[in-house]
Write an enzyme that holds these catalytic residues in place. Structure first.
Site, PDB file in Angstrom:
ATOM      1  N   GLY A  76     -48.372  -7.439 -13.404  1.00 34.19           N
ATOM      2  CA  GLY A  76     -47.487  -6.733 -12.469  1.00 34.19           C
ATOM      3  C   GLY A  76     -48.133  -5.447 -11.979  1.00 34.19           C
ATOM      4  O   GLY A  76     -48.759  -4.742 -12.751  1.00 34.19           O
ATOM      5  N   VAL A 120     -62.041   5.403 -12.445  1.00 35.83           N
ATOM      6  CA  VAL A 120     -63.092   4.627 -13.126  1.00 35.83           C
ATOM      7  C   VAL A 120     -64.351   4.582 -12.252  1.00 35.83           C
ATOM      8  O   VAL A 120     -65.469   4.833 -12.721  1.00 35.83           O
ATOM      9  CB  VAL A 120     -62.594   3.181 -13.434  1.00 35.83           C
ATOM     10  N   ARG A 148     -51.744 -13.392 -11.345  1.00 34.85           N
ATOM     11  CA  ARG A 148     -51.533 -14.004 -12.658  1.00 34.85           C
ATOM     12  C   ARG A 148     -52.430 -15.236 -12.677  1.00 34.85           C
ATOM     13  O   ARG A 148     -52.564 -15.936 -11.674  1.00 34.85           O
ATOM     14  CB  ARG A 148     -50.063 -14.340 -12.860  1.00 34.85           C
ATOM     15  N   ASP A 199     -49.111  -5.783 -21.174  1.00 33.81           N
ATOM     16  CA  ASP A 199     -49.298  -6.547 -22.415  1.00 33.81           C
ATOM     17  C   ASP A 199     -50.109  -7.826 -22.266  1.00 33.81           C
ATOM     18  O   ASP A 199     -51.022  -8.095 -23.040  1.00 33.81           O
ATOM     19  CB  ASP A 199     -47.918  -7.009 -22.918  1.00 33.81           C
ATOM     20  N   GLY A 200     -49.740  -8.621 -21.264  1.00 36.14           N
ATOM     21  CA  GLY A 200     -50.392  -9.917 -21.058  1.00 36.14           C
ATOM     22  C   GLY A 200     -51.866  -9.736 -20.744  1.00 36.14           C
ATOM     23  O   GLY A 200     -52.737 -10.389 -21.338  1.00 36.14           O
ATOM     24  N   THR A 214     -47.854  -0.180 -15.915  1.00 36.61           N
ATOM     25  CA  THR A 214     -46.610  -0.931 -15.761  1.00 36.61           C
ATOM     26  C   THR A 214     -45.471   0.067 -15.628  1.00 36.61           C
ATOM     27  O   THR A 214     -45.489   1.109 -16.289  1.00 36.61           O
ATOM     28  CB  THR A 214     -46.328  -1.882 -16.952  1.00 36.61           C
ATOM     29  N   ASP A 236     -42.485  -0.288 -16.610  1.00 39.83           N
ATOM     30  CA  ASP A 236     -41.464  -0.401 -17.666  1.00 39.83           C
ATOM     31  C   ASP A 236     -41.644   0.540 -18.848  1.00 39.83           C
ATOM     32  O   ASP A 236     -40.740   0.708 -19.651  1.00 39.83           O
ATOM     33  CB  ASP A 236     -41.423  -1.840 -18.192  1.00 39.83           C
ATOM     34  N   ASP A 251     -43.253   0.027 -21.529  1.00 39.84           N
ATOM     35  CA  ASP A 251     -42.947  -0.737 -22.744  1.00 39.84           C
ATOM     36  C   ASP A 251     -44.196  -1.039 -23.572  1.00 39.84           C
ATOM     37  O   ASP A 251     -44.259  -2.053 -24.257  1.00 39.84           O
ATOM     38  CB  ASP A 251     -42.244  -2.051 -22.352  1.00 39.84           C
ATOM     39  N   ARG A 265     -36.232  -5.851 -18.480  1.00 42.55           N
ATOM     40  CA  ARG A 265     -35.724  -7.063 -19.138  1.00 42.55           C
ATOM     41  C   ARG A 265     -35.631  -6.881 -20.645  1.00 42.55           C
ATOM     42  O   ARG A 265     -34.708  -7.353 -21.285  1.00 42.55           O
ATOM     43  CB  ARG A 265     -36.641  -8.247 -18.848  1.00 42.55           C
ATOM     44  N   ARG A 305     -18.556  -1.908  -6.328  1.00 39.84           N
ATOM     45  CA  ARG A 305     -19.678  -2.432  -5.542  1.00 39.84           C
ATOM     46  C   ARG A 305     -20.899  -2.595  -6.446  1.00 39.84           C
ATOM     47  O   ARG A 305     -20.979  -1.951  -7.489  1.00 39.84           O
ATOM     48  CB  ARG A 305     -20.047  -1.461  -4.418  1.00 39.84           C
TER      49      ARG A 305
HETATM   50  P1  ADP Z   1     -48.929  -8.047 -17.587  1.00 44.20           P
HETATM   51  O1  ADP Z   1     -50.353  -7.701 -17.826  1.00 44.20           O
HETATM   52  O2  ADP Z   1     -48.311  -7.175 -16.540  1.00 44.20           O
HETATM   53  O3  ADP Z   1     -48.129  -8.117 -18.879  1.00 44.20           O
HETATM   54  P2  ADP Z   1     -48.967 -10.988 -17.458  1.00 44.20           P
HETATM   55  O4  ADP Z   1     -48.234 -11.183 -18.729  1.00 44.20           O
HETATM   56  O5  ADP Z   1     -48.591 -11.838 -16.306  1.00 44.20           O
HETATM   57  O6  ADP Z   1     -48.870  -9.492 -16.896  1.00 44.20           O
HETATM   58  O7  ADP Z   1     -50.519 -11.191 -17.751  1.00 44.20           O
HETATM   59  C1  ADP Z   1     -51.478 -11.074 -16.736  1.00 44.20           C
HETATM   60  C2  ADP Z   1     -52.580 -12.077 -16.933  1.00 44.20           C
HETATM   61  O8  ADP Z   1     -53.222 -11.854 -18.207  1.00 44.20           O
HETATM   62  C3  ADP Z   1     -52.123 -13.535 -17.009  1.00 44.20           C
HETATM   63  O9  ADP Z   1     -51.941 -14.083 -15.731  1.00 44.20           O
HETATM   64  C4  ADP Z   1     -53.278 -14.179 -17.747  1.00 44.20           C
HETATM   65  O10 ADP Z   1     -54.361 -14.426 -16.876  1.00 44.20           O
HETATM   66  C5  ADP Z   1     -53.674 -13.093 -18.735  1.00 44.20           C
HETATM   67  N1  ADP Z   1     -53.012 -13.382 -20.020  1.00 44.20           N
HETATM   68  C6  ADP Z   1     -51.727 -13.107 -20.385  1.00 44.20           C
HETATM   69  N2  ADP Z   1     -51.465 -13.568 -21.626  1.00 44.20           N
HETATM   70  C7  ADP Z   1     -52.593 -14.171 -22.060  1.00 44.20           C
HETATM   71  C8  ADP Z   1     -52.969 -14.860 -23.250  1.00 44.20           C
HETATM   72  N3  ADP Z   1     -52.095 -15.037 -24.259  1.00 44.20           N
HETATM   73  N4  ADP Z   1     -54.228 -15.352 -23.335  1.00 44.20           N
HETATM   74  C9  ADP Z   1     -55.111 -15.166 -22.323  1.00 44.20           C
HETATM   75  N5  ADP Z   1     -54.815 -14.542 -21.179  1.00 44.20           N
HETATM   76  C10 ADP Z   1     -53.589 -14.051 -21.037  1.00 44.20           C
END
Ligand code: ADP
Length: 327
Positions: free
Chosen positions: A14, A26, A75, A106-107, A129, A131, A133, A175, A251
């Site tokens: 995100g 950077v 993503r 996180d992801g 992010t 959030d 979080d 969320r 509303r």
């Molecule tokens: P955010 O970084 O904002 O939390 P996402 O959860 O969508 O967003 O993660 C972004 C990207 O990071 C994903 O599209 C994927 O390519 C990679 N990613 C997320 N989780 C994993 C995972 N468990 N293993 C490998 N790559 C991951």
């Protein structure tokens, strides 16, 4: 790590305000330290596809004030697989990249952590992010801007609410965590704030609104985080209150994606600039698999694994302040 000569930077997951300021930092730190720098478009997807662009200090002119991310975000399912990550590694090697800085949530950090383990490739994360979080930092990039955006929106809603003696339910992002809801709620003087971290029940909401009406308030704002625990979405909540408290003209306003956009606040720009410098310098110091964070206004490093697994806590003092302010 004297053998780091070329660093890649990208944004992933995100988007959030302040990402551009972090990219700029950077890139300019690399230029300052006479390192090569390459930007990767569309996060891990672009890494796999080799969508790279050489960056120099001038590539990042006039972006510190821009929302979104000039490198785009994406993503990428493929990166979740070993084969996908192997393709990404091959592209980085082909480009002679020695380390990367990932700006995301996180992801994105989980992906970076796996990548580091599998290929012993130096990585550092910058938390971007709205959030807030992510464990290991008091502020993520974009959070402060999002709070200001939300407060400004609620102030406007308040104007129309008080002109018509209305009750507004305002849904904000969150969320899993209620940081945006709680802070913007206190900042905008909301009567009630519903967050995922606590379920106070619908009775309390009705009581509080009754009290509010009785005490002569001309308008009421209830902030609802997306993941609040009442079991009702914001429209169902509004219906419920209208049914049980017909005195109210109710509303709903769902703020949605506007919370993610806009020019970053001064705080986010400064934080992004500091985090970018810290990220590059940490890589050169031989640090890898860490996330840059801020605590007590000092930059700190937290192992990415901890940042990903840990949870942030809602500020109980602020909940108390909010309760007192709604008297
Ligand atoms: P955010 O970084 O904002 O939390 P996402 O959860 O969508 O967003 O993660 C972004 C990207 O990071 C994903 O599209 C994927 O390519 C990679 N990613 C997320 N989780 C994993 C995972 N468990 N293993 C490998 N790559 C991951």
């Amino acid at each position: 790590m004297g053998d780091i000569k070329k660093i890649a930077v990208f944004t992933s997951g995100g988007d959030s305000p302040g990402m551009n300021a972090a990219i700029r930092s950077v890139v300019r730190t690399c230029a300052y330290l006479k390192l090569e720098c390459v930007g990767i478009y569309r996060g891990y997807q672009g890494m796999i596809e080799g969508d790279f662009k050489e960056m120099n200090a001038r590539s990042v002119n006039n972006i510190i004030n821009k929302g979104g991310t000039i490198l785009k975000s994406a993503r990428c399912k493929e990166f979740r697989t070993k084969q996908g990550r192997q393709l990404a590694y091959d592209q980085l090697k082909k480009e002679k990249v020695d380390a990367f800085v990932v700006i995301g949530g996180d992801g994105s950090f989980t992906g970076a952590m796996l990548f580091n383990k599998e290929f012993d490739f130096p990585v550092i994360g910058i938390p971007g992010t709205i959030d807030n979080d992510i464990f290991g930092t008091t502020f993520t990039l974009g959070y402060d801007t999002a709070l200001n955006t939300v407060v400004e929106a609620i102030d406007k809603i308040r104007d129309t609410a008080s002109s018509h003696n209305r009750l507004f339910f305002v849904e904000v992002m969150g969320r899993d965590v209620g940081h945006i809801a709680l802070n913007s709620g206190v900042g905008a003087g909301a009567e009630e704030i519903l967050i995922p971290e606590e379920d106070l029940g619908l009775e309390r909401l009705l009581d509080s609104l009754k009290r509010s009406k009785k005490s002569g308030k001309s308008s009421s704002i209830v902030i609802v985080a997306e993941g609040d625990k009442t079991g009702k979405n914001v429209f169902e909540l509004a219906e419920y209150v209208e049914e049980h408290l017909p005195i109210y003209d109710v509303r709903v306003s769902v703020l949605g994606h506007m919370q993610r956009g806009g020019s970053p606040s001064c705080y986010d720009r400064v934080l992004a600039s500091r985090m970018g410098v810290k990220a590059v310098e940490s890589l050169l110091d031989g640090k890898t698999n860490f996330m840059v964070g801020v605590k007590d206004n000092k930059l700190i490093l937290t192992p990415i694994e901890k940042a990903v697994k840990g949870h942030t806590k809602i500020d109980s003092e602020l909940i108390r302040v909010s309760d007192i302010m709604t008297t």
